[in-house]
Design an enzyme around this catalytic site. Structure first.
Site, short mmCIF file in Angstrom:
data_model
loop_
_atom_site.label_atom_id
_atom_site.label_comp_id
_atom_site.label_asym_id
_atom_site.label_seq_id
_atom_site.Cartn_x
_atom_site.Cartn_y
_atom_site.Cartn_z
N SER A 1 4.83 -5.68 7.51
CA SER A 1 4.86 -6.01 6.08
C SER A 1 5.69 -7.26 5.87
CB SER A 1 5.48 -4.86 5.28
OG SER A 1 5.65 -5.25 3.93
N TYR B 1 12.54 0.95 3.83
CA TYR B 1 11.20 0.37 4.05
C TYR B 1 11.31 -0.99 4.72
CZ TYR B 1 6.36 -0.98 3.29
OH TYR B 1 5.05 -1.38 3.49
N1 LIG Z 1 -0.61 -2.12 0.30
C1 LIG Z 1 0.24 -3.10 0.56
O1 LIG Z 1 0.41 -4.04 -0.24
C2 LIG Z 1 1.02 -3.10 1.84
C3 LIG Z 1 1.89 -4.16 2.05
C4 LIG Z 1 2.60 -4.23 3.24
C5 LIG Z 1 2.42 -3.25 4.20
N2 LIG Z 1 1.57 -2.21 3.97
C6 LIG Z 1 1.43 -1.20 5.01
O2 LIG Z 1 0.07 -0.93 5.25
C7 LIG Z 1 -0.08 0.41 5.73
C8 LIG Z 1 -1.12 1.12 4.89
O3 LIG Z 1 -0.66 1.16 3.54
P1 LIG Z 1 -1.68 1.33 2.32
O4 LIG Z 1 -1.36 0.30 1.34
O5 LIG Z 1 -3.05 1.48 2.85
O6 LIG Z 1 -1.13 2.71 1.73
P2 LIG Z 1 -1.88 4.05 1.29
O7 LIG Z 1 -3.13 3.72 0.56
O8 LIG Z 1 -0.84 4.86 0.63
O9 LIG Z 1 -2.29 4.71 2.69
C9 LIG Z 1 -1.32 5.22 3.56
C10 LIG Z 1 -2.03 5.92 4.70
O10 LIG Z 1 -1.05 6.42 5.60
C11 LIG Z 1 -1.36 7.77 5.89
N3 LIG Z 1 -0.16 8.53 6.19
C12 LIG Z 1 1.03 8.52 5.53
N4 LIG Z 1 1.88 9.38 6.08
C13 LIG Z 1 1.22 9.95 7.13
C14 LIG Z 1 1.56 10.92 8.09
N5 LIG Z 1 2.77 11.50 8.11
N6 LIG Z 1 0.64 11.26 9.01
C15 LIG Z 1 -0.59 10.69 9.01
N7 LIG Z 1 -0.99 9.77 8.13
C16 LIG Z 1 -0.07 9.40 7.20
C17 LIG Z 1 -2.06 8.30 4.64
O11 LIG Z 1 -2.91 9.36 4.99
P3 LIG Z 1 -2.77 10.87 4.44
O12 LIG Z 1 -2.19 10.80 3.06
O13 LIG Z 1 -4.14 11.43 4.54
O14 LIG Z 1 -1.85 11.47 5.42
C18 LIG Z 1 -2.88 7.08 4.23
O15 LIG Z 1 -4.11 7.08 4.92
C19 LIG Z 1 1.31 1.04 5.65
O16 LIG Z 1 1.91 0.97 6.92
C20 LIG Z 1 2.04 0.14 4.67
O17 LIG Z 1 3.43 0.15 4.86
C21 LIG Z 1 0.87 -2.12 2.81
#
Ligand SMILES: NC(=O)c1ccc[n+]([C@@H]2O[C@H](COP(=O)([O-])OP(=O)(O)OC[C@H]3O[C@@H](n4cnc5c(N)ncnc54)[C@H](OP(=O)(O)O)[C@@H]3O)[C@@H](O)[C@H]2O)c1
Length: 260
Positions: free
Chosen positions: A141, A154
């Site tokens: 990130s 985070y």
């Molecule tokens: N969106 C952004 O702007 C952004 C920016 C920087 C970095 N990121 C990173 O990108 C990645 C994905 O984020 P996102 O934006 O797609 O968020 P999201 O829509 O909230 O998705 C998060 C995913 O992680 C899974 N997850 C969370 N805890 C888990 C666990 N204990 N075991 C298995 N699966 C788990 C969730 O699946 P379940 O709920 O089904 O378990 C979900 O599929 C993350 O690492 C986040 O930090 C996102």
């Protein structure tokens, strides 16, 4: 990367039930890849809007034995994986002086950092024996570049992802395995929809996934997406602390708890 292979690409993705992981699943499904899709919510995995070959794994990534079993099942069925993407992650506000937040701190590290290691670990030996383009993809990130108020856990977790992936990159480069770090800026997913502050360069998730897949194809070591956020990230990294502290003195403090 696709054109170079005669057989279908094999892609294993954690966090595939939502946001970035789900968009990457759609991107690779459209390319005809066979997918291993992992998340905790079976319904959300089943609801992914594509057909084609995929194996679903309802697993909590902090359960390392279950994660290893899912990886072993995918390897047994498909003979290995060409691309492994650790996208499962959580974000929440934490404050050091709040006693309860130590638990959140540990959970954020367990999911964002330790589980990234546990996701890659079961694939490494098989990948070493394999040939062709092989990729381990860490989702970091922009938040991992500088510390932000209320986001100590985070930001620190994503810094750790970046440096861990860099170590792994050096370790695995003699084996022809590329370790790719993708550092998203603000991407429109359920994670960012909770944010109550302006999100510069907010990017639709499918456009992000297409750009990320191109970086993965190329075996790019580190890529910030979208690119304007990459420029901001570079400037932030170069900013002396005294200027950084002044600039962010009145920035909003991150809030929100880790979902159970
Ligand atoms: N969106 C952004 O702007 C952004 C920016 C920087 C970095 N990121 C990173 O990108 C990645 C994905 O984020 P996102 O934006 O797609 O968020 P999201 O829509 O909230 O998705 C998060 C995913 O992680 C899974 N997850 C969370 N805890 C888990 C666990 N204990 N075991 C298995 N699966 C788990 C969730 O699946 P379940 O709920 O089904 O378990 C979900 O599929 C993350 O690492 C986040 O930090 C996102």
């Amino acid at each position: 990367m696709t054109a170079a292979r005669s057989r279908r690409l094999r892609v294993f993705i954690t966090g595939a039930s939502s946001g970035i992981g789900a968009a990457l699943a759609r991107e690779y499904a459209a390319r005809g890849a066979v997918l291993g899709l992992l998340g905790r919510r079976t319904d959300a995995l089943r609801a992914l809007p594509f057909s084609g070959d995929h194996h679903l794994y309802t697993v909590d990534v902090t359960d390392h034995a279950a994660l290893a079993a899912a990886a072993a099942d995918f390897i047994a069925r498909e003979g290995g994986a060409d691309v492994v993407i650790a996208s499962a992650g959580v974000s929440a506000g934490t404050l050091t002086e709040r006693p309860d937040d130590l638990v959140d701190f540990a959970r954020i590290f367990a999911i964002n950092v330790t589980a990234t290691v546990a996701t890659f670990a079961p694939f490494v030996e098989t990948m070493k024996r394999d040939t062709g383009p092989r990729r381990l993809v860490a989702i970091g990130s922009v938040a991992g570049i500088r510390g932000m108020k209320g986001a100590g856990a985070y930001c620190a977790s994503k810094s750790a992802v970046h440096t861990y992936a860099e170590s792994l990159r050096l370790e695995l480069q003699p084996h022809g395995i590329r370790v790719v770090t993708i550092a998203p800026g603000y991407i429109d997913t359920p994670m960012t929809r909770q944010n109550r502050f302006p999100m510069p360069f907010l990017m639709p998730v499918d456009r992000f996934a297409a750009a990320a897949a191109r970086a993965i194809d190329a075996g790019t070591s580190y890529r910030v997406i979208p690119w304007p956020m990459g420029v901001v990230a570079k400037l932030l990294r170069l900013l002396p602390n005294v200027l950084f502290d002044a600039l962010f003195a009145h920035a909003p403090t991150k809030s929100g708890k880790v979902a159970p």
